[in-house]
Design a protein around this motif. Structure first.
Motif, PDB file in Angstrom:
ATOM      1  N   MET A   1       0.873  -1.177   0.022  1.00 41.40           N
ATOM      2  CA  MET A   1       0.072  -0.210  -0.166  1.00 41.40           C
ATOM      3  C   MET A   1       0.907   1.208  -0.084  1.00 41.40           C
ATOM      4  O   MET A   1       1.720   1.290   0.735  1.00 41.40           O
ATOM      5  N   LEU A   2       0.681   2.225  -0.925  1.00 36.83           N
ATOM      6  CA  LEU A   2       1.340   3.575  -0.997  1.00 36.83           C
ATOM      7  C   LEU A   2       0.934   4.325   0.536  1.00 36.83           C
ATOM      8  O   LEU A   2       0.042   4.331   1.033  1.00 36.83           O
ATOM      9  N   THR A   3       2.347   4.735   0.919  1.00 40.68           N
ATOM     10  CA  THR A   3       2.241   5.009   2.211  1.00 40.68           C
ATOM     11  C   THR A   3       3.055   6.516   2.562  1.00 40.68           C
ATOM     12  O   THR A   3       4.173   6.547   1.857  1.00 40.68           O
ATOM     13  N   TYR A   4       2.510   7.473   2.998  1.00 41.35           N
ATOM     14  CA  TYR A   4       3.326   8.673   3.152  1.00 41.35           C
ATOM     15  C   TYR A   4       3.362   8.961   4.845  1.00 41.35           C
ATOM     16  O   TYR A   4       1.956   9.084   5.367  1.00 41.35           O
ATOM     17  N   THR A   5       4.047   9.651   5.308  1.00 41.36           N
ATOM     18  CA  THR A   5       4.125  10.225   6.813  1.00 41.36           C
ATOM     19  C   THR A   5       3.992  11.864   6.853  1.00 41.36           C
ATOM     20  O   THR A   5       4.812  12.332   6.064  1.00 41.36           O
ATOM     21  N   PHE A   6       2.963  12.103   7.626  1.00 41.01           N
ATOM     22  CA  PHE A   6       2.802  13.302   7.679  1.00 41.01           C
ATOM     23  C   PHE A   6       3.517  13.980   9.081  1.00 41.01           C
ATOM     24  O   PHE A   6       3.241  13.636   9.918  1.00 41.01           O
ATOM     25  N   PRO A   7       4.445  15.165   8.693  1.00 42.37           N
ATOM     26  CA  PRO A   7       5.262  15.526   9.846  1.00 42.37           C
ATOM     27  C   PRO A   7       4.044  16.193  10.812  1.00 42.37           C
ATOM     28  O   PRO A   7       3.262  16.847  10.469  1.00 42.37           O
ATOM     29  N   GLU A   8       4.425  16.306  12.122  1.00 37.50           N
ATOM     30  CA  GLU A   8       4.007  17.072  13.009  1.00 37.50           C
ATOM     31  C   GLU A   8       3.612  18.665  12.836  1.00 37.50           C
ATOM     32  O   GLU A   8       2.681  19.128  13.062  1.00 37.50           O
ATOM     33  N   ASN A   9       4.858  19.221  12.499  1.00 35.33           N
ATOM     34  CA  ASN A   9       4.955  20.627  12.280  1.00 35.33           C
ATOM     35  C   ASN A   9       4.688  21.106  10.903  1.00 35.33           C
ATOM     36  O   ASN A   9       5.460  21.875  10.380  1.00 35.33           O
ATOM     37  N   LEU A  10       3.642  20.279  10.324  1.00 33.94           N
ATOM     38  CA  LEU A  10       3.443  20.604   8.849  1.00 33.94           C
ATOM     39  C   LEU A  10       2.828  22.095   8.900  1.00 33.94           C
ATOM     40  O   LEU A  10       1.668  22.307   9.456  1.00 33.94           O
ATOM     41  N   HIS A  11       3.334  22.794   7.954  1.00 32.53           N
ATOM     42  CA  HIS A  11       2.893  24.314   7.656  1.00 32.53           C
ATOM     43  C   HIS A  11       1.947  24.436   6.429  1.00 32.53           C
ATOM     44  O   HIS A  11       2.325  25.684   5.793  1.00 32.53           O
ATOM     45  N   LYS A  12       1.518  23.482   6.021  1.00 32.68           N
ATOM     46  CA  LYS A  12       0.534  23.643   4.894  1.00 32.68           C
ATOM     47  C   LYS A  12      -0.555  22.795   4.958  1.00 32.68           C
ATOM     48  O   LYS A  12      -0.331  21.845   5.757  1.00 32.68           O
ATOM     49  N   PRO A  13      -1.576  22.920   4.217  1.00 32.48           N
ATOM     50  CA  PRO A  13      -2.745  21.888   4.363  1.00 32.48           C
ATOM     51  C   PRO A  13      -2.339  20.695   4.163  1.00 32.48           C
ATOM     52  O   PRO A  13      -1.422  20.276   3.080  1.00 32.48           O
ATOM     53  N   MET A  14      -2.935  19.526   4.559  1.00 33.57           N
ATOM     54  CA  MET A  14      -2.369  18.299   4.459  1.00 33.57           C
ATOM     55  C   MET A  14      -2.692  17.787   3.033  1.00 33.57           C
ATOM     56  O   MET A  14      -1.884  16.660   2.482  1.00 33.57           O
ATOM     57  N   TYR A  15      -4.089  18.157   2.205  1.00 33.88           N
ATOM     58  CA  TYR A  15      -4.160  17.471   0.778  1.00 33.88           C
ATOM     59  C   TYR A  15      -3.130  18.149  -0.044  1.00 33.88           C
ATOM     60  O   TYR A  15      -2.572  17.442  -0.772  1.00 33.88           O
ATOM     61  N   LEU A  16      -2.416  19.336   0.285  1.00 32.19           N
ATOM     62  CA  LEU A  16      -1.525  19.791  -0.413  1.00 32.19           C
ATOM     63  C   LEU A  16      -0.163  18.823  -0.211  1.00 32.19           C
ATOM     64  O   LEU A  16       0.555  18.697  -1.247  1.00 32.19           O
ATOM     65  N   TYR A  17       0.265  18.629   0.979  1.00 24.03           N
ATOM     66  CA  TYR A  17       1.607  17.792   1.368  1.00 24.03           C
ATOM     67  C   TYR A  17       1.365  16.631   0.632  1.00 24.03           C
ATOM     68  O   TYR A  17       1.996  15.974  -0.207  1.00 24.03           O
TER      69      TYR A  17
END
Length: 458
Positions: free
Chosen positions: A1-17
């Protein structure tokens, strides 16, 4: 399964990341053409994000063509053909810091007397008016309020009678020079003073303008070389030439006007520093005695208010205004309406005149203290001061066999930023003369300036 990790201090919308990660994997061919992507629900559950996050990311990828959708089957990677395998690298912008000097006698700066409280009060007044004209595109020539204020100021200051519809506002003198080149033509030969301010020749160079350098005598630009130059347009600063400080007498001015009329040419009169003549009243501009519409007058607020004010103005003769509208009428004014109206109020309410008078008094005291300190220094017997009354600089001629290049290198080594008179000639030479711009000095650091000049020249 395609997987990505979202950092805690993300400074942009999650969909954009998420969109950026999938896009980069497609570009780097980690995801192959026509490869099926996870369903939105499955992907959202696996990433522990909302369904709308995945939907927005997929929609952006669809919009840009990175993926395609097949009804009731899902989403697939588009079969993109890259000429070469793309390389995505982070761009690092090097932070270039200006060199720090202990004393700067070269750069034009403003003293610590800018009327911040008055100016901020006027900004609030203009904003509180909630005038919708602040939000619309300013007229091509500039806001009428500012052009009217400049017109009145010029009349009160030196008797110039200029209608507002001949005044053009622009974001700095260089911008206005570019407009003039387009107005007067690239195939016309121009003439520049030698020595003179180097920024003008740079504007002409980048526009591929053919120009000649015309030497000066003690009265300013010389007529005979000008007449033999084939030039039709000449740029001069008759009230206070930079950097020599020469003031052009009336007969030379009349001779120049005669030349312009006989050759059907134009004189660009740069009056950039006229407000700070420290002895006597301001000189009448050449524009004022022109009887044949041959003078283009230019001035700026960079000297009187601050170099950060990228706001200048020029006055075109009536004969050129219709041509300007015809050729360049599509240009929008390059200064915002808000900035123009604040400066207009600053002038109309009398603050500009008070500021000029206050600064002229301050600069005179600063200049006098500086010259007094030089007279008491160990180097005074070996130097000669020239043109100290014309504006915010003077010339310091010294007795030394060291070349101008070497003197600047030596100055830099001891933390002194300075320019030589030879810097303003188009051909290299040694004149053993410094151009001392004291506008950025304070009275507290005069002694340090004298120490460094003594170390440099003794």
């Amino acid at each position: 399964m395609l997987t990505y990790t979202f950092p805690e201090n993300l400074h942009k919308p999650m969909y954009l990341y998420l969109y950026e990660n999938i896009r980069n994997d497609i570009i780097n061919q980690k995801l192959q053409p026509n490869e099926k992507l996870p369903s939105k629900r499955t992907f959202a559950k696996n990433l522990d994000v909302s369904l709308i996050t995945v939907e927005n990311a997929y929609n952006q990828l669809l919009l840009e063509g990175f993926i395609y959708a097949i009804e009731k089957k899902g989403y697939y990677v588009s079969p993109l053909e890259f000429p070469d395998k793309p390389v995505i690298e982070k761009t690092y912008i090097e932070d270039t810091k200006a060199e720090q000097y202990r004393i700067d006698l070269k750069t034009n700066s403003v003293a610590e007397h800018f009327p911040f409280s008055t100016y901020s009060k006027l900004m609030r007044q203009v904003l509180s008016s909630q005038d919708t004209s602040l939000l619309v595109r300013p007229p091509q020539l500039g806001c009428l309020q500012l052009r009217e204020a400049i017109s009145k100021h010029l009349y009160d200051f030196n008797g110039m009678n200029v209608p507002p519809n001949q005044i053009i506002i622009g974001a700095g003198s260089e911008y206005l020079y570019n407009l003039l080149i387009q107005l007067l033509g690239h195939d016309v030969i121009y003439a520049l003073e030698d020595p003179g301010h180097t920024s003008i020749s740079k504007v002409y160079d980048i526009n591929h303008i053919h120009y000649h350098y015309i030497p000066l005598d003690k009265y300013g630009i010389m007529l005979e070389p000008l007449q033999h130059s084939s030039a039709k347009i000449v740029h001069i600063s008759p009230a206070h030439h930079f950097p020599t400080g020469i003031t052009m007498p009336i007969q030379r001015r009349l001779d120049l006007l005669k030349w312009a009329n006989e050759h059907q040419g134009y004189i660009i009169e740069d009056d950039y520093d006229s407000e700070f003549r420290l002895r006597g009243k301001p000189l009448s501009p050449l524009y004022q005695i022109d009887q044949h519409d041959r003078v283009i007058y230019m001035n700026t607020f960079s000297k009187t208010l601050s170099p950060s004010f990228r706001m200048s103005y020029m006055i075109l003769p009536k004969s050129l205004m219709s041509l300007f509208q015809q050729k360049l009428g599509f240009y929008a004014c390059s200064v915002s309406s808000f900035e123009q109206i604040v400066v207009a109020e600053f002038i109309k309410q009398g603050y500009f005149e008070k500021h000029i008078n206050r600064m002229r008094h301050y600069y005179k005291l600063l200049r006098d203290d500086f010259l007094d300190a030089l007279r008491q220094s160990d180097i005074y017997d070996s130097i000669k001061i020239k043109k100290e009354n014309a504006g915010l600089h003077f010339l310091l001629e010294y007795q030394n066999n060291i070349s101008d290049i070497q003197i600047k290198e030596k100055a830099k080594a001891i933390g002194l930023n300075i320019s030589c008179l030879s810097d303003f000639y188009h051909k290299p030479c040694n004149l053993y003369t410094l151009v001392i711009n004291y506008s950025g000095l304070s009275r507290d650091n005069i002694s340090l300036a004298i120490q460094l000049l003594t170390k440099l020249l003794k």
